[in-house]
Design a protein around this motif. Structure first.
Motif, short mmCIF file in Angstrom:
data_model
loop_
_atom_site.label_atom_id
_atom_site.label_comp_id
_atom_site.label_asym_id
_atom_site.label_seq_id
_atom_site.Cartn_x
_atom_site.Cartn_y
_atom_site.Cartn_z
N ILE A 74 0.82 -1.22 0.00
CA ILE A 74 0.00 0.00 0.00
C ILE A 74 0.86 1.28 0.00
N ASP A 75 1.99 1.27 0.72
CA ASP A 75 2.81 2.49 0.77
C ASP A 75 3.37 2.82 -0.60
N LYS A 76 3.88 1.77 -1.28
CA LYS A 76 4.42 1.99 -2.63
C LYS A 76 3.29 2.43 -3.57
N ASP A 77 2.12 1.77 -3.44
CA ASP A 77 0.98 2.13 -4.30
C ASP A 77 0.62 3.61 -4.16
N LEU A 78 0.55 4.08 -2.91
CA LEU A 78 0.15 5.47 -2.68
C LEU A 78 1.20 6.42 -3.25
N SER A 79 2.45 6.04 -3.11
CA SER A 79 3.49 6.93 -3.64
C SER A 79 3.46 6.96 -5.17
N LEU A 80 3.20 5.79 -5.81
CA LEU A 80 3.08 5.77 -7.28
C LEU A 80 1.88 6.60 -7.73
N LEU A 81 0.77 6.49 -7.00
CA LEU A 81 -0.44 7.23 -7.41
C LEU A 81 -0.25 8.73 -7.24
N LYS A 82 0.48 9.09 -6.20
CA LYS A 82 0.77 10.50 -5.98
C LYS A 82 1.59 11.05 -7.15
N SER A 83 2.61 10.29 -7.56
CA SER A 83 3.44 10.74 -8.69
C SER A 83 2.62 10.79 -9.97
N ALA A 84 1.58 9.97 -10.07
CA ALA A 84 0.75 9.97 -11.28
C ALA A 84 -0.35 11.03 -11.20
N HIS A 85 -0.31 11.86 -10.14
CA HIS A 85 -1.27 12.96 -9.94
C HIS A 85 -2.70 12.48 -9.79
N CYS A 86 -2.84 11.32 -9.17
CA CYS A 86 -4.18 10.82 -8.84
C CYS A 86 -4.76 11.77 -7.78
N ASP A 87 -6.07 12.00 -7.82
CA ASP A 87 -6.68 12.94 -6.88
C ASP A 87 -7.19 12.27 -5.61
#
Ligand code: AMP
Length: 279
Positions: A74-87
């Motif tokens: 989950i931590d890696k997922d959230l960091s990837l989504l943040k970089s992808a500018h997910c809202d």
């Protein structure tokens, strides 16, 4: 980027958005890779905001071991989504979604659910239908993004919105592959070094089958593929099928107006991988 685990909180946030804000939705089971991120990127381009769900849906697993061993990060997922500018990320628990009744509804997808994955993973598409409908009710997306990696799922979700008159538009996204051709999948991380090194064989076989289908019929191509896997030291073929893209019925005689696709499912030890190619 906002992260919500509760239905009430995400709904409050979504309700507070300015009228007319378009929502793109990408449902996932986490352990994200570039394939998932390509869906997020497309959703980002086509909508005002993007919602990604991370939820390993218990009702779509026919195999408890597969559910237990499904990769999580989950931590890696959230960091990837943040970089992808997910809202917005939605990370509910099974209890939040199903309360104390972790069960699927029954769906009739006009026979799409009876082919391929439906034959080998009992109840899988009832689980998919249940969770997709539930998430659509909660998020109310204008558009939702699904990968061709799970082509049968994509066709089933299109059927779900058509039959249940859901206004969400389903957008299909091409398969993302590793450089060596292996279709990206969260399950790839469970392969041994040896299995991973040999895994391009799956897509190579699909490509050769595609070439063969220009001169041979489906049954000849299937026999050839079965033979290729017969003596493979690492992979066991579960099924190979050439089917009509619309109906997913196995092709009997080629018709020039129809689109066909070859589908494959294999086991590498206990890890099950699927792939497909347009013919
Ligand atoms: P999953 O987390 O495996 O349930 O996948 C979530 C979504 O991402 C589904 O719509 C998948 O079809 C899609 N997806 C998974 N892997 C890929 C890939 N390699 N290329 C494109 N889409 C993918």
């Amino acid at each position: 980027m906002l992260v919500f685990a509760k239905i009430k909180s995400i709904q409050e946030k979504l309700k507070s958005l300015k009228n007319g804000t378009t929502i793109g939705f990408v449902p996932t089971m986490g352990a994200l890779h570039e394939g998932h991120l390509s869906l997020v990127e497309k959703a980002k381009k086509e909508n005002d905001i993007v919602v990604v769900s991370i939820f390993v849906n218990p009702t779509q697993f026919d195999n408890i071991e597969d559910l237990i061993n499904y990769p999580k990060n989950i931590d890696k997922d959230l960091s990837l989504l943040k970089s992808a500018h997910c809202d917005i990320v939605f990370t509910p628990t099974p209890e939040e979604i199903y309360a104390n009744n972790i069960q699927s509804q029954s769906f009739d997808f006009d026979g799409l659910e009876l082919q391929m994955e439906g034959k080998f993973r009992e109840g899988h598409f009832n689980g998919v239908g249940t969770i997709v409908e539930r998430f659509f009710e909660i998020v109310k997306p204008h558009k939702a993004y699904f990968g061709e990696k799970d082509f049968q799922q994509l066709q089933i979700v299109k059927k779900l919105v058509e039959k249940h008159k859901i206004s969400t538009k389903i957008i299909s996204c091409p398969i993302h592959r590793e450089k060596d051709g292996l279709a990206m999948s969260s399950r790839n991380t469970r392969l041994t070094k040896e299995q991973r090194a040999a895994a391009p064989f799956i897509y190579e076989t699909l490509n050769k089958a595609k070439i063969q289908f220009t001169t041979k019929n489906a049954s000849e191509v299937s026999k050839w593929v079965e033979n290729e896997f017969k003596n493979h030291p690492l992979f066991t073929l579960e099924y190979f099928e050439i089917a009509d893209e619309e109906t997913l019925l196995p092709v009997e005689t080629k018709v020039s107006t129809k689109n066909y696709r070859a589908f494959i499912a294999i086991f590498a030890g206990k890890v099950r991988l699927i792939d497909n190619i347009s013919l």
